[in-house]
Design an enzyme around this catalytic site. Structure first.
Site, PDB file in Angstrom:
ATOM      1  N   LYS A 126     -13.606  -5.516   9.653  1.00 29.10           N
ATOM      2  CA  LYS A 126     -14.142  -4.683   8.766  1.00 29.10           C
ATOM      3  C   LYS A 126     -15.711  -4.276   9.078  1.00 29.10           C
ATOM      4  O   LYS A 126     -16.098  -3.147   8.764  1.00 29.10           O
ATOM      5  CB  LYS A 126     -14.244  -5.010   7.343  1.00 29.10           C
ATOM      6  CG  LYS A 126     -12.525  -5.003   6.664  1.00 29.10           C
ATOM      7  CD  LYS A 126     -12.526  -5.775   5.412  1.00 29.10           C
ATOM      8  CE  LYS A 126     -10.895  -5.608   5.079  1.00 29.10           C
ATOM      9  NZ  LYS A 126     -10.734  -6.544   3.896  1.00 29.10           N
ATOM     10  N   GLY A 155      -5.320  -4.472  -3.101  1.00 25.82           N
ATOM     11  CA  GLY A 155      -4.021  -4.394  -4.202  1.00 25.82           C
ATOM     12  C   GLY A 155      -3.505  -2.928  -3.970  1.00 25.82           C
ATOM     13  O   GLY A 155      -3.958  -2.169  -3.417  1.00 25.82           O
ATOM     14  N   VAL A 185       0.616  -1.269   0.047  1.00 27.64           N
ATOM     15  CA  VAL A 185      -0.064  -0.040   0.056  1.00 27.64           C
ATOM     16  C   VAL A 185       0.796   1.159  -0.018  1.00 27.64           C
ATOM     17  O   VAL A 185       0.585   2.104  -0.904  1.00 27.64           O
ATOM     18  CB  VAL A 185      -1.027  -0.097   1.284  1.00 27.64           C
ATOM     19  CG1 VAL A 185      -1.925   1.087   1.304  1.00 27.64           C
ATOM     20  CG2 VAL A 185      -1.840  -1.298   1.369  1.00 27.64           C
TER      21      VAL A 185
HETATM   22  P1  NAP Z   1       3.304  -4.963   3.563  1.00 27.36           P
HETATM   23  O1  NAP Z   1       3.119  -5.109   2.049  1.00 27.36           O
HETATM   24  O2  NAP Z   1       3.618  -5.968   4.502  1.00 27.36           O
HETATM   25  O3  NAP Z   1       4.071  -3.735   3.924  1.00 27.36           O
HETATM   26  C1  NAP Z   1       4.345  -3.194   5.429  1.00 27.36           C
HETATM   27  C2  NAP Z   1       5.301  -2.271   5.237  1.00 27.36           C
HETATM   28  O4  NAP Z   1       5.502  -1.768   6.830  1.00 27.36           O
HETATM   29  C3  NAP Z   1       6.732  -2.517   5.045  1.00 27.36           C
HETATM   30  O5  NAP Z   1       7.312  -1.835   4.024  1.00 27.36           O
HETATM   31  C4  NAP Z   1       7.579  -2.631   6.416  1.00 27.36           C
HETATM   32  O6  NAP Z   1       8.939  -2.443   6.138  1.00 27.36           O
HETATM   33  C5  NAP Z   1       6.715  -1.840   7.150  1.00 27.36           C
HETATM   34  N1  NAP Z   1       6.908  -2.517   8.445  1.00 27.36           N
HETATM   35  C6  NAP Z   1       6.263  -3.194   9.200  1.00 27.36           C
HETATM   36  N2  NAP Z   1       6.045  -3.396  10.336  1.00 27.36           N
HETATM   37  C7  NAP Z   1       7.330  -2.366  10.642  1.00 27.36           C
HETATM   38  C8  NAP Z   1       8.102  -2.104  11.867  1.00 27.36           C
HETATM   39  N3  NAP Z   1       7.881  -2.815  12.893  1.00 27.36           N
HETATM   40  N4  NAP Z   1       8.921  -1.127  11.767  1.00 27.36           N
HETATM   41  C9  NAP Z   1       9.183  -0.476  10.501  1.00 27.36           C
HETATM   42  N5  NAP Z   1       8.523  -0.933   9.392  1.00 27.36           N
HETATM   43  C10 NAP Z   1       7.505  -1.850   9.437  1.00 27.36           C
HETATM   44  O7  NAP Z   1       1.548  -4.606   4.046  1.00 27.36           O
HETATM   45  P2  NAP Z   1       0.480  -3.932   2.933  1.00 27.36           P
HETATM   46  O8  NAP Z   1       0.111  -5.073   2.364  1.00 27.36           O
HETATM   47  O9  NAP Z   1       1.103  -2.653   2.247  1.00 27.36           O
HETATM   48  O10 NAP Z   1      -0.499  -3.333   4.162  1.00 27.36           O
HETATM   49  C11 NAP Z   1      -0.248  -2.336   4.951  1.00 27.36           C
HETATM   50  C12 NAP Z   1      -1.679  -2.092   5.822  1.00 27.36           C
HETATM   51  O11 NAP Z   1      -2.615  -1.949   4.741  1.00 27.36           O
HETATM   52  C13 NAP Z   1      -2.184  -3.255   6.656  1.00 27.36           C
HETATM   53  O12 NAP Z   1      -2.870  -2.866   7.725  1.00 27.36           O
HETATM   54  C14 NAP Z   1      -3.257  -4.037   5.777  1.00 27.36           C
HETATM   55  O13 NAP Z   1      -4.294  -4.741   6.496  1.00 27.36           O
HETATM   56  C15 NAP Z   1      -3.976  -2.814   4.887  1.00 27.36           C
HETATM   57  N6  NAP Z   1      -4.473  -3.033   3.839  1.00 27.36           N
HETATM   58  C16 NAP Z   1      -3.752  -3.722   2.778  1.00 27.36           C
HETATM   59  C17 NAP Z   1      -4.133  -3.979   1.490  1.00 27.36           C
HETATM   60  C18 NAP Z   1      -3.524  -4.556   0.538  1.00 27.36           C
HETATM   61  O14 NAP Z   1      -4.127  -4.993  -0.686  1.00 27.36           O
HETATM   62  N7  NAP Z   1      -2.391  -5.197   0.806  1.00 27.36           N
HETATM   63  C19 NAP Z   1      -5.586  -3.430   1.308  1.00 27.36           C
HETATM   64  C20 NAP Z   1      -6.297  -2.819   2.298  1.00 27.36           C
HETATM   65  C21 NAP Z   1      -5.746  -2.693   3.561  1.00 27.36           C
HETATM   66  P3  NAP Z   1       9.824  -3.229   5.200  1.00 27.36           P
HETATM   67  O15 NAP Z   1       9.424  -2.957   3.621  1.00 27.36           O
HETATM   68  O16 NAP Z   1      11.217  -2.654   5.419  1.00 27.36           O
HETATM   69  O17 NAP Z   1       9.675  -4.794   5.718  1.00 27.36           O
HETATM   70  N1  HSE Z   2      -6.574  -9.884   3.105  1.00 31.95           N
HETATM   71  C1  HSE Z   2      -7.613  -8.752   2.717  1.00 31.95           C
HETATM   72  C2  HSE Z   2      -8.721  -9.305   1.761  1.00 31.95           C
HETATM   73  C3  HSE Z   2      -7.014  -7.609   2.025  1.00 31.95           C
HETATM   74  O1  HSE Z   2      -8.492 -10.555   1.359  1.00 31.95           O
HETATM   75  O2  HSE Z   2      -9.525  -8.488   1.558  1.00 31.95           O
HETATM   76  C4  HSE Z   2      -7.908  -6.298   1.971  1.00 31.95           C
HETATM   77  O3  HSE Z   2      -8.149  -5.819   3.050  1.00 31.95           O
END
Ligand code: NAP
Ligand code: HSE
Length: 436
Positions: free
Chosen positions: A201, A310, A13
């Protein structure tokens, strides 16, 4: 003067957000007033987005306490240190934008109380429905209605698995493994397949729709691990598809015959696999897509549909929150009332036994005369009215039956089922599902 933005996390994200803020051509012109000032990450490895090295830090508190930063975007995920960093940033007068439904559904009360005291905004459009604008409509355009229900398919992973089970006829385990290999499901799929993500959610959506806090632990939550290919097929033959629905709704007007002492101000909040009639708008939401159906007075039904996760879709939601902050007064004494949280009480949740719902149950019984009549009598004794009993087939002297009820109190149904389990003719009850 530009608003300075600090980003906690540069994963899926965060990367999408940075890309949008670095390339604003053709987007709303207010985005030009936002400047990425710092990016907090766990490790200083090469990244797929082109930002000056000097912006990166592994000291996340240097972002949440930086007096020059106006807005902190929390897209790191997890409960801690995300919660503490959000509270610290609020304490330092920063507005928050977060996609973290786990933190908001559990610590929303603490976070919003701190934000109200500090006169800052906490924006959460990306926490539910990925790219679908659903939080802002519930807080603004739809809030002039009296909401009766908000329900939907709000987990993309489970919808992807169920859609493939529906179209390919495969089993849960093999499709989950394939989904993990294709990157649609996480290595640890627990939060998704056990319904926990959807429960986070719906806690958020229900709170907005019904104007009060929802205790996350009060939400009935059942995932999709036990859904079998057989149930998908039987449901299809009866005119249904199986979807993981998250539901927050006011109870229906009580049926006096059911003798329920329901408080019509209490709400039902639950997550479970559900048989959805194929004619229902949610039945055709497939793959990783999400949809939220809102029912209100006088608007009627509105369905919001789109990509639920995504990089691009979720970044769109995060950046839309930044836009709202950039367009609003940012002085503590004059915040925009449409952006702040006004909940100050906790909603009361209808106990599961009192939820009035239709149910589907599949039973394996001995092929003896009178067994269907015996089941019908037992359900009748508990005032459980049946819509249908269908004999699906016979295997090794066992008859497979599928029973669908009319709307009945779940407690009465469970009492009948407890008796039925003791019948010598009943060998197994492989599935019990809710019906919309
Ligand atoms: P992700 O790809 O796992 O990225 C997490 C990021 O946070 C990474 O850059 C990581 O650093 C950093 N991070 C995590 N813990 C840390 C710590 N303790 N100290 C410093 N940096 C830290 O996660 P994401 O998929 O982007 O999701 C982020 C949030 O958005 C979550 O709450 C998720 O539920 C929400 N979300 C995600 C999606 C989706 O489609 N992915 C959709 C809706 C909501 P490094 O890069 O150095 O490891
Ligand atoms: N893990 C979640 C899903 C990502 O499958 O909908 C978005 O919040």
């Amino acid at each position: 003067m530009a608003l300075k933005v600090g980003i906690l996390g540069l994963g899926t994200v965060g990367t999408g957000v940075a890309k949008m803020l670095l390339d604003t051509q053709g987007r709303h012109s207010l985005l030009n007033e936002l400047e990425i000032a710092k990016v907090g990450v766990r490790s200083l490895k090469p990244r797929s987005v082109s930002l000056p090295d000097a912006l990166y830090t592994t000291d996340l508190e240097s972002i949440t306490t930086d007096p020059d930063i106006d807005i902190v975007i929390e897209v790191m995920g997890g409960l801690e240190p995300a919660r503490s960093l959000i509270l610290q940033a609020i304490d330092h007068g920063k507005h928050i934008v977060t996609a973290n439904k786990a933190v908001i559904s559990r610590y929303g009360e603490e976070i919003y109380e701190a934000a109200t005291a500090a006169g800052v905004y906490v924006m959460i459009e990306a926490a539910v429905g990925g790219g679908i604008p659903v939080i802002t409509p519930l807080k603004q355009a739809l809030s002039v209605n009296r909401i009766q229900a908000v329900m939907g398919i709000i987990n993309g992973t489970t919808n992807y698995i169920l859609t493939r089970m529906q179209t390919e006829g495969g089993d849960f385990d093999s499709i989950l493994t394939d989904a993990q290999q294709l990157g649609y499901a996480e290595a640890d799929p627990t939060a998704d397949v056990d319904g926990l993500d959807a429960a986070d959610k719906i806690a958020i959506l229900g709170a907005l729709a019904f104007g009060g806090r929802i205790n996350r632990d009060d939400i009935y939550c059942e995932g999709i691990r036990n859904i079998s290919a057989a149930d998908i097929t039987y449901a299809k033959n009866l005119g249904f598809v199986i979807k993981l629905l998250a539901i927050a709704k006011l109870p229906n007007e009580p049926d006096l015959n059911q003798n329920l002492n329901q408080n019509l101000n209490d709400i039902q909040v639950r997550v479970h696999p559900t048989l959805v009639p194929i004619s229902h708008p949610l039945a055709s939401v497939n793959g990783v897509n999400n949809a939220v159906l809102v029912e209100g007075d006088p608007i009627g039904q509105v369905m919001l549909y789109g990509p639920g996760a995504g990089e691009g879709p979720t970044a769109s939601a995060v950046v839309s929150d930044l836009l709202q902050i950039a367009a609003s007064p940012t002085q503590p004494e004059q915040t925009n009332p449409l952006l702040v949280c006004s909940h100050n009480h906790t909603l009361s949740i209808v106990p599961n036994a009192e939820v009035v719902t239709r149910l589907y149950v599949r039973l394996m019984v001995k092929d003896t005369s009178g067994v269907i009549g015996k089941l019908g009598t037992c359900f009748g004794n508990h005032n459980v009215s049946l819509e249908s009993i269908v004999q699906i087939g016979i295997q090794n002297d066992l008859v497979e039956l599928v029973v669908v009820t009319h709307e009945v109190p779940e407690g009465s149904f469970q009492k009948a089922l407890a008796e039925i389990r003791q019948f010598p003719e009943v060998i197994e009850i492989p599935s019990l599902l809710h019906v919309l």
